[in-house]
Design an enzyme around this catalytic site. Structure first.
Site, PDB file in Angstrom:
ATOM      1  N   HIS A   1      -2.805  -7.818 -53.102  1.00  0.00           N
ATOM      2  CA  HIS A   1      -4.053  -7.682 -52.349  1.00  0.00           C
ATOM      3  C   HIS A   1      -3.867  -6.829 -51.088  1.00  0.00           C
ATOM      4  CE1 HIS A   1      -5.624 -10.858 -54.916  1.00  0.00           C
ATOM      5  NE2 HIS A   1      -6.810 -10.728 -54.360  1.00  0.00           N
TER       6      HIS A   1
ATOM      7  N   GLU B   1     -14.063  -5.511 -63.369  1.00  0.00           N
ATOM      8  CA  GLU B   1     -13.985  -4.240 -62.641  1.00  0.00           C
ATOM      9  C   GLU B   1     -14.285  -3.038 -63.530  1.00  0.00           C
ATOM     10  OE1 GLU B   1     -11.843  -6.708 -62.037  1.00  0.00           O
ATOM     11  OE2 GLU B   1     -12.147  -7.095 -59.904  1.00  0.00           O
TER      12      GLU B   1
END
Lengths: 557, 819
Positions: free
Chosen positions: B595, B528
């Site tokens: 998540h 990321e």
């Protein structure tokens, strides 16, 4: 149909009255004017007329009891009626007839909900009495100023105002319903306390809250900013809204809306005056004058027991409740206007104001004025006006009436040796009251000069702010407008204000029996009954009349 | 993730050993004649000159920081100064082989690199080009001062310009290279290929990698160097950047004509200390830093250790590595050893090393050594070296006086600082001279054709719900905006995890694989920091990038890149750079605590970011269109609850063709008069349910506002609504503590206090982890919570019994317990 008589509301801050002496006993026959009892507040003692005709069926409180206003004190009805049944019908625990008894909270709370039904019932069934009721109201309204006089017997003690939903006919006729019969059944007056979200559904709970709020309830006092704003804009006083329906009893907007929808509460005296009906005074400087009060029929003189006068508030407020869009221009109060508004409301809320009219033969006054006017300019007398002369005379008279040349502050009366005379001056910014300090030390000429000087400065906005306070008595002269009588509002903490009216022609009967014409000047004195009794006021006015009628001597000082 | 590559067990299970190429260590052998031929006597002299410039410049700063003046000129410099005395040869040797097309990104200790790179690049330019660059830069503000110092020609003037621009920037002056907005640790000058220097250790690695990606994807000349320190080898983003740049796909899946791997050189200026931590022997385990290259790819990143105390050795290495990079065979790792005489910063007492150690390096001082070399080889005379020191000192004295003149050289004002935070550009294409490359015309794309047949509303003309397969969905809106962007801007490229063959984890990009060559849409490693960092480098180099975080929860993995890089460079460059970078962030649910988080608050907290959060298909398209034509960094949040939503609010459905949602404008989704419910993201639909129930069961008319934007956000429509209703509930799926809604509540409360009938109330997710999907209604705001909150805190509803605890006491309890 038996009626329950309640303890009248005697002013905007009075929450309860002391039952001093019963003037009647159970079984006595009374008519509307029969005094039922004598009651006391911390400020005054007065009689309570029955307001209805009939037989005293029950006395519900004992002498010496401290009775919340609007609480039942007696039952009057037909000789064959049963007081207990009447009370039961109203949801009250029957009291020991004749003995009276303290009305406890519970009993009081119980009253109102059931009054929802019985109240409307009595209003309907009581229609046979409506003519007399109406005539009473009409008399009250017509008597107007007279009813301000102490002891005005027409005043009704048990009226609790027209229901908010007074019919259109009634509104149109301007004849408010008088609920002398079942006057305590003022559930509609309580409804503003209820949420407006569901008017029907809230009546019950609203009246419950209302009764607790009016009697011994302790609203949190908190109000949302929006509610405050709305209340201010609409001229609703938050104290009159009662306990709010928001979290923690917070007054929220819907509570103000509900209060508005219901109109000024007829029992406003219990919590304070609701001047929504006279939000905009038309008197000089925007002061709320008697004309405004008459027009709105909102309460103005809570010092005296005048429920009847308060009562017809509904028509005006109902009309105001739903103004059509575009009908009005809204101007928020600012600056001097706002201060005036606050002062006036404060004055009415914190003093027991009562007005007294008297008149004097103006011949001497006019003659002296004529003489001054014609005098050589060098002497400095020809600018002295009638108003100056009246002011001079007033100052002289005040020297002998200490309780009118005074301030009432925190329960103490301060009487002054010098007279600092306040002059109500109409200015472009609104009413200003400059002070002529030590007016008692001034000659009539100097007083006149000072008056002109200060009034000029006030109009031009140049007045020293220090001179806008400190007066010990005020004179307001509306004579030039042709005003014949009004009820000036005392500029608290002062204890009195003298309204000076126009000079009018009066027919007089001479000693020889012939009819003549006399020019007379009238005065409207408003005094704070907390410290100035009627007789005091009368003596002052009598002295003033004497001084005016002998003004040529008075000016000698 | 491509069908063209087969994972064959016969291959992957076969026995073998890994052999790594030899990694040269200080292999340079000097052939002076060859060097003289290559650089020329002037070139060698210039190298010495530039080293002296850097030494003098840094000595001056050191004197100012430690004694409050230099050569009798008093000055108090409040800002930082991380000096590199001793490291001059490594910077100068590197720059000697570079042109203005080659980009150098650096660190907090990069004064020397700025000077070396700029001085070197300027020499490659003719007088006209130089003059044009200087005159056009900041409207000539920097040049005005440079011209006041004696100079003989454009090249000499350029030296004044570089010295003044750098020094004035260090002193935070308006006429410095970045108007004083960057300062010592961030100064740079792009026209000479000196790119942003980064105060975050290793921060330049992913950005430089993105810049190299820009050069590769857009066929731009030059290589890109990330000058980072030895200690940054411990930073994840550095490794991520190396992995990203080394991806096989550049040579295996991209077309050969695309040029291979990005031309990125990870140059570790290895001065053996990370502040005081000794990398070799204490805080690292690599023995020799260059060894790390062997862990990245079969070429071991062409790694070498180079003697950074010999400028010729460094130049030699750069020249050779540049060839490798230009042929697409990168990335390259260089372990350029060097040593700083000065401390980490002026406050450094050097408690971690001995004076003897410093003395050892001073004995081999690169300037003395190199000067002696040139004198011995008769390139310069001994006196020339002394003259060089004297003239540089004289020139710097003039420059210093100019740079500290508070009247002639002031600092920017607050209004200016605010003005460069965002660029607010409207640039549909970042390169109008090129045609966007598409594999097929847009109209032939199967997804485009499928969307054309879809019903663009959620319900049909009879009010019946349209089947999901026939309905134009939220994800279709995103696709249309992306397709439009790709067809409009030739520089636009997108990457992230599963962006290509998979079609994006949530099928937003389905169809784009068929539309675009690899170089415009590709899968990244699960890195990321490198994904976002590459986007930052790509955007500040002149391209438009769309990068993706598959879950908002992964934002932490890219924390520095989002918060310190993406958000900051427009401001720190004083608006010289733009950042047309869209970071698509999917907000999840159903997958538990890691998540399912809406972290809009984190993005909102960072000045310099725009934050969008659409809730309808129409806005998905209109807001992504808006983001894709802007020049600012946008964090574009998408709730996974919404990808299959149809258009429920626009009667005519999602408009065809191109349109933009007005930036920062909330929209009223349902009109009402009693209470305003403003939402951010998917909570809109639950607020609509609550509003319906309030109306039907309680007679309360709720106005529902979809905020749509976090920053910028025009609060006036919300305030106007609150003035009408007197009440405001704010709701979103973010946990209530520290939520964006808290800020909005405060602002609305401040502005509309007098209109409020109740305190503004917030309904957010609970302040605990997201539980299993079966329990999510215990976590995410439910319609009943909104009604309960209204009942408890604002407007008690008659006869209503709340089902959740929204009381004031509960607010206090949760706060007290931190839950």
């Amino acid at each position: 149909m038996a009626q329950i008589i309640v303890m009248p509301a005697l002013g905007n801050t009075v929450e309860s009255c002391l039952m001093s002496v019963w003037s009647v006993s159970v079984g006595d026959t009374v008519d509307e004017d029969t005094n039922l009892c004598e009651i006391e507040t911390d400020k005054s003692t007065m009689d309570v007329p029955a307001g209805v005709s009939g037989t005293v069926l029950a006395l519900l409180v004992e002498e010496g009891d401290d009775v919340p206003v609007k609480s039942p004190i007696a039952v009057v009805g037909g000789a064959d009626e049963n007081a207990e049944a009447v009370l039961a019908e109203h949801g009250l625990a029957p009291q020991a007839t004749g003995e009276g008894g303290e009305v406890d909270e519970g009993g009081e709370d119980d009253l109102t909900p059931s009054a929802d039904e019985s109240g409307s019932g009595s209003a309907t069934s009581g229609s046979s009495d409506s003519s007399s009721s109406n005539s009473t109201a009409a008399r009250s309204a017509a008597s107007g100023r007279d009813s301000n006089r102490p002891g005005g017997s027409e005043t009704r003690t048990d009226a609790h105002g027209a229901p908010a939903e007074a019919s259109d006919e009634e509104l149109a006729a301007g004849v408010p319903e008088v609920t002398g019969e079942g006057g305590e059944v003022d559930e509609d007056g309580e409804d503003p306390l209820a949420p407006s979200v569901d008017a029907d559904a809230t009546q019950g709970s609203g009246s419950t809250q209302g009764s607790s709020g009016s009697a011994a309830g302790a609203p949190s006092g908190a109000a949302s900013p929006r509610a405050r704003h709305r209340a201010e804009a609409e001229g609703v006083r938050l104290e009159n809204v009662g306990e709010g329906t928001g979290p923690h009893g917070r007054i929220i907007e819907r509570d103000v809306e509900a209060a508005l929808a219901a109109g000024p509460r007829p029992t406003a005296g219990t919590k304070g005056e609701d001047l929504s009906g006279v939000a905009q005074g038309t008197a000089i400087g925007g002061r709320v004058g008697q004309a405004d009060l008459a027009a709105s029929t909102a309460p103005t003189q809570p010092a005296a027991p005048q429920p009847a006068k308060q009562q017809p508030a509904a028509p005006q407020s109902a009309a105001q409740a739903a103004p059509a869009a575009g009908e009005y221009t809204e101007t928020p109060l600012k600056g001097v206007r706002k201060i005036i508004a606050e002062r006036m409301i404060n004055a009415l809320a914190t003093s027991a104001q009562l007005s007294y009219d008297a008149s004097a033969d103006a011949a001497g006054l006019l003659a002296l004025r004529k003489k001054f006017k014609a005098s050589p300019p060098k002497l400095g007398y020809n600018g002295i006006t009638l108003g100056d002369l009246v002011c001079f005379a007033t100052v002289q008279v005040l020297r002998n009436h200490a309780n009118l040349n005074a301030h009432l502050v925190d329960g103490a009366l301060r009487t002054f040796t010098p007279v600092h005379l306040g002059l109500a001056v109409d200015t472009p910014r609104g009413l200003l009251v400059p002070t002529i300090r030590n007016a008692d030390a001034l000659s009539v000429r100097t007083l006149s000069d000072t008056t002109k000087e200060l009034a000029g400065q006030a109009r031009e906005g140049k007045i020293d702010p220090a001179l806008l306070s400190g007066a010990t008595f005020t004179v307001s002269n509306l004579g030039s407008f042709g005003i014949e009588s009004f009820t000036p509002i005392v500029n608290v903490p002062q204890t009195g204000i003298l309204g000076v009216n126009t000079i009018t022609h009066h027919a007089v009967l001479s000693d020889d029996g012939t009819v003549g014409v006399q020019q007379r000047i009238s005065f409207s004195l408003t005094a704070d009954h907390q410290v100035v009794d009627g007789a005091d006021a009368g003596r002052f006015l009598a002295d003033l009349v004497r001084a005016i009628e002998h003004i040529d001597l008075t000016v000698l000082g | 993730m491509t069908k063209s590559l087969v994972v064959n067990p016969a291959d992957v299970r076969a026995a073998s050993v890994i052999r790594t190429p030899d990694i040269p260590v200080n292999a340079y052998e000097m052939d002076f004649a060859a060097e003289k031929r290559r650089h020329g006597a002037d070139g060698l002299t210039n190298m010495l000159h530039d080293m002296i410039v850097i030494r003098t410049f840094e000595s001056m700063l050191n004197s100012i920081k430690t004694t409050g003046g230099w050569q009798g000129i008093e000055y108090n410099h409040k800002g930082p100064a991380h000096l590199s005395m001793g490291q001059e040869a490594s910077a100068v040797g590197q720059a000697a082989e570079l042109t203005a097309d080659d980009f150098v990104f650096g660190s907090h200790r990069s004064h020397g690199e700025i000077l070396a790179k700029s001085l070197s690049a300027a020499r490659t330019m003719d007088a006209d080009r130089l003059s044009g660059i200087m005159a056009g830069f900041l409207d000539g503000d920097t040049l005005r001062h440079a011209e006041k110092v004696d100079h003989t020609d454009a090249a000499d003037l350029a030296e004044n310009f570089i010295l003044f621009g750098t020094l004035a920037e260090i002193f935070a002056r308006r006429d410095g290279f970045n108007r004083g907005m960057g300062g010592s640790m961030h100064a740079f000058f792009t026209p000479f290929g000196s790119m942003p220097n980064n105060a975050i250790v290793g921060g330049s690695a992913p950005i430089a990698q993105g810049s190299a990606l820009f050069k590769r994807i857009n066929d731009k000349p030059g290589i890109v160097i990330a000058n980072i320190g030895d200690a940054s080898m411990g930073c994840g983003p550095v490794w991520e950047a190396m992995m990203f740049s080394a991806m096989d796909q550049f040579r295996q899946l991209w077309r050969e004509s695309d040029g291979g791997n990005p031309p990125i050189l990870f140059n570790f200026f290895n001065n053996f200390y990370g502040m005081g931590g000794q990398t070799d022997g204490e805080t690292m385990g690599y023995d020799l830093l260059a060894r790390v290259g062997a862990g990245v790819n079969p070429e071991a990143m062409h790694a070498e250790r180079v003697d950074g105390y010999n400028p010729l050795a460094v130049a030699d290495a750069i020249r050779r590595k540049k060839e490798i990079l230009e042929s697409g065979r990168g990335p390259v790792l260089l372990d350029t050893i060097t040593y700083r005489f000065s401390g980490h910063s002026p406050s450094d007492a050097s408690s971690y090393r001995t004076k003897d150690e410093v003395a050892l390096w001073e004995e081999v001082d690169s300037i003395t050594t190199f000067a002696d070399l040139l004198v011995s080889k008769r390139v310069v005379k001994k006196g020339d070296v002394d003259d060089m020191f004297a003239s540089v000192a004289d020139k710097l004295g003039h420059v210093l006086k100019l740079a500290i003149d508070d009247d002639a050289c002031p600092r920017v004002d607050a209004q200016f600082i605010e003005s460069v935070m965002l660029s607010n550009g409207n640039e549909p294409t970042m390169d109008a001279d090129r045609e966007p490359e598409l594999l097929t015309p847009l109209e032939e794309n199967p997804r485009v054709q499928a969307i054309a047949k879809k019903v663009r509303t959620a319900t049909d003309e009879n009010g019946k719900p349209v089947s999901k397969v026939k309905m134009y969905q939220f994800r279709d809106g995103l696709f249309e905006a992306m397709a439009h962007g790709f067809a409009t801007d030739p520089t636009m490229a997108a990457w992230g995890e599963e962006n290509r063959d998979w079609g994006g984890a949530f099928a937003v990009y389905r169809g784009l694989t068929e539309l675009l060559p690899y170089r415009r849409l590709f899968n990244s490693p699960i890195s990321e920091a490198a994904i976002v960092g590459a986007g930052v480098g790509y955007a500040l180099s002149g391209g438009r990038a769309v990068v993706e975080l598959m879950y908002c929860d992964f934002l932490g993995r890219a924390g520095d890149e989002v918060f310190n890089q993406m958000a900051k460079w427009q401001s720190m460059s004083a608006g010289i750079l733009t950042m047309p970078l869209v970071l698509r962030v999917s907000v999840g649910n159903k997958y538990g605590a890691q998540h399912s988080q809406d972290w809009s608050a984190l993005a909102a907290h960072m000045p310099g970011l725009k934050v969008y959060f659409p809730a309808t298909p129409t806005d998905a398209k209109g807001m992504l269109n808006l983001a894709l034509r802007g020049t600012d960094p946008v964090v574009f949040l998408e709730s996974q609850l919404l990808y299959d939503k149809g258009e429920e609010f626009e009667a005519d459905g999602v408009p065809e063709g191109y349109y933009e949602t007005p930036e920062g404008e909330p929209i009223v989704r349902r009109e009402g008069s009693d209470v305003t419910i403003a939402t951010l993201g998917a909570t809109l639909y639950r607020a609509m349910e609550a509003a319906q129930e309030l109306e039907e069961k309680h007679g309360v008319s709720a106005e529902v506002i979809d905020l749509r934007f976090v920053a910028p956000l025009n609060l006036e429509p919300v305030v106007a609504s609150v003035r009408k209703t007197g009440r405001l509930v704010l709701a979103s799926d973010a946990v209530e503590r520290g939520s964006v809604l808290q800020m909005i509540a405060n602002q609305v409360q401040t502005v509309a206090f007098d209109a409020l009938d109740a305190p503004v109330t917030i309904v957010g997710a609970r302040n605990h982890v997201t539980p299993a999907p079966e329990l999510e209604d215990l976590f995410f705001p439910q319609p009943s919570w909104i009604i309960d909150a209204i009942h408890e805190r604002m407007l008690p509803l008659k006869g209503y019994t709340p089902t959740s605890n929204q009381t004031e006491g509960e607010i206090l309890r949760r706060s007290r317990l931190g839950v």
